[in-house]
Design a protein around this motif. Structure first.
Motif, PDB file in Angstrom:
ATOM      1  N   PHE A  34       0.837  -1.200   0.000  1.00 51.38           N
ATOM      2  CA  PHE A  34       0.000   0.000   0.000  1.00 51.38           C
ATOM      3  C   PHE A  34       0.873   1.252   0.000  1.00 51.38           C
ATOM      4  CE2 PHE A  34      -3.755  -2.436   1.236  1.00 51.38           C
ATOM      5  CZ  PHE A  34      -3.209  -3.500   1.936  1.00 51.38           C
ATOM      6  N   GLY A  43      -4.997  12.534   8.831  1.00 51.80           N
ATOM      7  CA  GLY A  43      -4.687  11.110   8.875  1.00 51.80           C
ATOM      8  C   GLY A  43      -4.119  10.645   7.556  1.00 51.80           C
ATOM      9  N   TYR A 100      -4.225  -6.925  10.794  1.00 47.71           N
ATOM     10  CA  TYR A 100      -3.593  -5.623  10.721  1.00 47.71           C
ATOM     11  C   TYR A 100      -2.385  -5.486  11.621  1.00 47.71           C
ATOM     12  CZ  TYR A 100      -7.890  -4.718   8.279  1.00 47.71           C
ATOM     13  OH  TYR A 100      -8.928  -4.785   7.388  1.00 47.71           O
TER      14      TYR A 100
ATOM     15  N   SER B  31     -14.216  -3.490  11.665  1.00 52.36           N
ATOM     16  CA  SER B  31     -12.876  -3.567  12.236  1.00 52.36           C
ATOM     17  C   SER B  31     -12.353  -2.157  12.472  1.00 52.36           C
ATOM     18  CB  SER B  31     -11.942  -4.313  11.283  1.00 52.36           C
ATOM     19  OG  SER B  31     -10.601  -4.205  11.723  1.00 52.36           O
ATOM     20  N   LEU B  90      -4.033   7.625  15.686  1.00 50.00           N
ATOM     21  CA  LEU B  90      -4.849   7.423  14.499  1.00 50.00           C
ATOM     22  C   LEU B  90      -5.721   6.196  14.639  1.00 50.00           C
ATOM     23  CD1 LEU B  90      -2.039   8.089  11.875  1.00 50.00           C
ATOM     24  CD2 LEU B  90      -4.039   9.528  12.241  1.00 50.00           C
ATOM     25  N   SER B  94     -11.939  -0.683   8.652  1.00 52.73           N
ATOM     26  CA  SER B  94     -11.834  -1.517   7.459  1.00 52.73           C
ATOM     27  C   SER B  94     -12.931  -2.557   7.456  1.00 52.73           C
ATOM     28  CB  SER B  94     -10.477  -2.205   7.406  1.00 52.73           C
ATOM     29  OG  SER B  94     -10.330  -3.042   8.536  1.00 52.73           O
ATOM     30  N   SER B  95     -13.050  -3.165   6.301  1.00 55.27           N
ATOM     31  CA  SER B  95     -14.005  -4.240   6.137  1.00 55.27           C
ATOM     32  C   SER B  95     -13.225  -5.457   5.668  1.00 55.27           C
ATOM     33  CB  SER B  95     -15.068  -3.869   5.100  1.00 55.27           C
ATOM     34  OG  SER B  95     -15.988  -4.922   4.927  1.00 55.27           O
ATOM     35  N   PRO B  96     -12.739  -6.280   6.575  1.00 58.58           N
ATOM     36  CA  PRO B  96     -11.895  -7.411   6.187  1.00 58.58           C
ATOM     37  C   PRO B  96     -12.552  -8.368   5.199  1.00 58.58           C
ATOM     38  CG  PRO B  96     -11.814  -7.083   8.545  1.00 58.58           C
ATOM     39  CD  PRO B  96     -12.886  -6.181   8.025  1.00 58.58           C
ATOM     40  N   THR B 100      -8.741  -7.514   1.190  1.00 58.89           N
ATOM     41  CA  THR B 100      -7.503  -6.845   0.817  1.00 58.89           C
ATOM     42  C   THR B 100      -6.838  -6.155   1.997  1.00 58.89           C
ATOM     43  OG1 THR B 100      -8.734  -4.868   0.193  1.00 58.89           O
ATOM     44  CG2 THR B 100      -8.259  -6.459  -1.552  1.00 58.89           C
ATOM     45  N   TYR B 101      -7.525  -6.053   3.110  1.00 54.57           N
ATOM     46  CA  TYR B 101      -6.968  -5.455   4.310  1.00 54.57           C
ATOM     47  C   TYR B 101      -6.514  -4.017   4.109  1.00 54.57           C
ATOM     48  CZ  TYR B 101      -7.523  -9.895   6.521  1.00 54.57           C
ATOM     49  OH  TYR B 101      -8.081 -11.032   7.041  1.00 54.57           O
ATOM     50  N   GLU B 102      -7.224  -3.276   3.280  1.00 50.40           N
ATOM     51  CA  GLU B 102      -6.929  -1.858   3.170  1.00 50.40           C
ATOM     52  C   GLU B 102      -7.651  -1.139   4.301  1.00 50.40           C
ATOM     53  OE1 GLU B 102      -8.830  -2.003  -0.724  1.00 50.40           O
ATOM     54  OE2 GLU B 102      -9.811  -0.117  -0.162  1.00 50.40           O
ATOM     55  N   GLN B 103      -7.039  -0.113   4.790  1.00 48.36           N
ATOM     56  CA  GLN B 103      -7.581   0.604   5.927  1.00 48.36           C
ATOM     57  C   GLN B 103      -7.855   2.051   5.574  1.00 48.36           C
ATOM     58  OE1 GLN B 103      -4.111  -0.737   8.428  1.00 48.36           O
ATOM     59  NE2 GLN B 103      -5.715  -1.086   9.929  1.00 48.36           N
ATOM     60  N   TYR B 104      -8.865   2.610   6.227  1.00 46.19           N
ATOM     61  CA  TYR B 104      -9.248   4.003   6.025  1.00 46.19           C
ATOM     62  C   TYR B 104      -9.045   4.729   7.345  1.00 46.19           C
ATOM     63  CZ  TYR B 104     -11.143   2.165   1.732  1.00 46.19           C
ATOM     64  OH  TYR B 104     -11.261   1.551   0.515  1.00 46.19           O
ATOM     65  N   PHE B 105      -8.203   5.745   7.287  1.00 44.78           N
ATOM     66  CA  PHE B 105      -7.790   6.416   8.509  1.00 44.78           C
ATOM     67  C   PHE B 105      -8.603   7.673   8.796  1.00 44.78           C
ATOM     68  CE2 PHE B 105      -3.871   4.321   9.915  1.00 44.78           C
ATOM     69  CZ  PHE B 105      -3.637   3.481   8.846  1.00 44.78           C
ATOM     70  N   GLY B 106      -8.755   7.934  10.085  1.00 42.09           N
ATOM     71  CA  GLY B 106      -9.338   9.182  10.511  1.00 42.09           C
ATOM     72  C   GLY B 106      -8.270  10.266  10.577  1.00 42.09           C
ATOM     73  N   PRO B 107      -8.671  11.493  10.932  1.00 38.62           N
ATOM     74  CA  PRO B 107      -7.722  12.611  10.964  1.00 38.62           C
ATOM     75  C   PRO B 107      -6.784  12.580  12.164  1.00 38.62           C
ATOM     76  CG  PRO B 107      -9.868  13.328  11.684  1.00 38.62           C
ATOM     77  CD  PRO B 107     -10.036  11.915  11.226  1.00 38.62           C
ATOM     78  N   GLY B 108      -7.113  11.742  13.140  1.00 36.27           N
ATOM     79  CA  GLY B 108      -6.233  11.614  14.286  1.00 36.27           C
ATOM     80  C   GLY B 108      -6.584  12.540  15.440  1.00 36.27           C
TER      81      GLY B 108
END
Lengths: 115, 114
Positions: A34, A43, A100, B31, B90, B94-96, B100-108
């Motif tokens: 990625f 973020g 993860y 997740s 942070l 995600s939706s496993p 694909t295990y891609e993650q969507y991050f918040g602003p922290g």
């Protein structure tokens, strides 16, 4: 141990020039890969991902990356830099393609774009 | 679709205090993972919650804890704060099931411990 290296903690390019950010990983099997971008006080945003389909992956904002198994690399490129591309870029590897906690983030490369 | 939200965005605490940070994932994502980001250590995995259960935990002391609610919202708590806990925290959802295990991050949440 698995690792991710990003050559160059800081890269400067002129506006309109090619952007090349390097990422190399160590993994015994092809992992999921990625690229994320982080703007100040924000973020991480997913730019693109490689999940064992096409080796040339196109992402958002005109970025693309090529997975090269023989070189264990996943370099990020963009043909023409824009001022808005100035940010921190992180390469991440999920070597086990599972949970993860196994994801390894590179140290990041700060991209500056010179007008 | 709304992204990942984190509250508060900024916090200043004193050593010894405790703090609770909140994360609301993308709708439908079950997740939620938490990361600590510092200039010296980079991004480090804290823990992951899935369906209200902690599924994985990183190498952090027990002062760091978390939980997830039935609506997938998550909180993390840090007790007995130390100066070294100053960091950007942070949250990623995600939706496993997508595989694909891609993650969507918040602003922290930027935590400063004085």
């Amino acid at each position: 141990a698995q690792s991710v290296t990003q050559l160059g903690s800081h890269v400067s390019v002129s506006e309109g020039a090619l952007v090349l950010l390097r990422c190399n990983y160590s993994s015994s099997v092809p992992p999921y890969l990625f690229w994320y971008v982080q703007y100040p006080n924000q973020g991480l945003q997913l730019l693109l991902k490689y999940t064992s389909a096409a080796t040339l992956v196109k992402g958002i904002n005109g970025f693309e990356a090529e997975f090269k198994k023989s070189e264990t690399s996943f370099h990020l490129t963009k043909p023409s830099a824009h001022m808005s591309d100035a940010a921190e870029y992180f390469c991440a590897v999920n070597p086990m393609k599972t949970s993860y906690d196994k994801v390894i983030f590179g140290p990041g490369t700060s991209l500056s774009v010179i007008p | 679709k709304a992204g990942v939200t984190q509250t508060p965005r900024y916090l200043i605490k004193t050593r010894g205090q405790q703090v609770t940070l909140s994360c609301s994932p993308i709708s439908g994502h079950r997740s939620v993972s938490w990361y600590q980001q510092t200039p010296g250590q980079g991004l480090q995995f804290l823990f992951e919650y899935f369906s209200e259960t902690q599924r994985n935990k990183g190498n952090f002391p027990g002062r760091f804890s978390g939980r997830q609610f039935s609506n997938s919202r998550s909180e993390m708590n840090v007790s007995t704060l130390e100066l070294g806990d100053s960091a950007l925290y942070l949250c990623a959802s995600s939706s496993p099931n997508r595989g694909t295990y891609e993650q969507y991050f918040g602003p922290g949440t930027r935590l400063t411990v004085t």
